[in-house]
Design an enzyme around this catalytic site. Structure first.
Site, PDB file in Angstrom:
ATOM      1  N   HIS A  86      41.176  26.937  23.125  1.00  0.00           N
ATOM      2  CA  HIS A  86      41.563  25.603  22.663  1.00  0.00           C
ATOM      3  C   HIS A  86      40.344  24.728  22.385  1.00  0.00           C
ATOM      4  CE1 HIS A  86      40.423  23.738  26.498  1.00  0.00           C
ATOM      5  NE2 HIS A  86      40.964  24.803  27.079  1.00  0.00           N
ATOM      6  N   GLU A 119      46.153  28.794  31.379  1.00  0.00           N
ATOM      7  CA  GLU A 119      44.947  28.868  32.197  1.00  0.00           C
ATOM      8  C   GLU A 119      45.345  29.169  33.649  1.00  0.00           C
ATOM      9  OE1 GLU A 119      42.029  29.655  33.013  1.00  0.00           O
ATOM     10  OE2 GLU A 119      40.971  28.239  31.700  1.00  0.00           O
TER      11      GLU A 119
END
Length: 203
Positions: free
Chosen positions: A8, A83
């Site tokens: 990201h 994550e």
């Protein structure tokens, strides 16, 4: 089959070196620019059959920017590409985390840190297990894009490189909007691009 994995774009917590975990942190202005540039690069180089992203805010925003830059089809969102869940330590700086809690530092504690589980969080081994389940589920797609995070990228890279997980975590890096590309071989995969941000040099 080609699997392209992208981290990201930058967030303020990235710039402050804070553990984001599952926090709903948005992209910074720089992160939005990175995501748009990544999307332009990906649209020019690949034709994707499927786009998958972690369902956390920063990866959603990155995937949406990538789509707006011309990448198709629309992304679907999956929790297993999230994550690592840092539990009670979410929001701490990396420096505070590893100075005060060295049991979680691969650099200081070696392989034992892989199994260390934060309260209300998950271990690196837990992360790797769920991410590789997601990676295995990609079988059958011709060309797929995955928008994810640094932690899942280390897990995939160590798997594809057949390298030591702790060593990859300690010695490798993944920049914001870096591109990684995996292609199948006779007995697994090869990593033909890793942590590649060179496309930004032509911006």
């Amino acid at each position: 089959m080609t699997i392209v994995l992208v981290r990201h774009g930058e967030t303020d917590w990235n710039a402050e070196r804070r553990l984001q975990g599952w926090a709903p942190t948005p992209l910074s202005e720089r992160g939005r620019e990175q995501a748009t540039r990544a999307g332009e690069h990906l649209a020019a180089r690949y034709a994707f059959d499927r786009v998958i992203a972690s369902d956390l805010r920063r990866t959603r925003e990155t995937a949406e920017r990538i789509q707006q830059a011309g990448v198709e089809p629309e992304p679907t969102f999956e929790q297993r590409w999230r994550e690592r869940d840092f539990g009670v330590y979410q929001g701490l700086t990396y420096e505070t985390m590893f100075e005060e809690y060295p049991a979680f530092s691969v650099d200081q504690s070696g392989e034992s840190a892989l199994a260390a589980t934060p309260e209300r969080g998950e271990s690196l081994l837990d992360l790797r297990e769920r991410v590789l389940a997601g990676f295995d589920a990609l079988a059958g797609d011709d060309t797929v894009l995955v928008v994810t995070h640094g932690g899942p990228l280390y897990a995939v890279c160590s798997h594809v490189l057949e390298g030591d997980y702790a060593t990859v975590l300690d010695e490798h890096s993944q920049d914001n909007c870096a591109v990684n590309e995996c292609r199948p071989t006779a007995d697994g995969f090869e990593l033909v691009r890793r942590n590649d941000t060179s496309y930004r040099e032509s911006a």
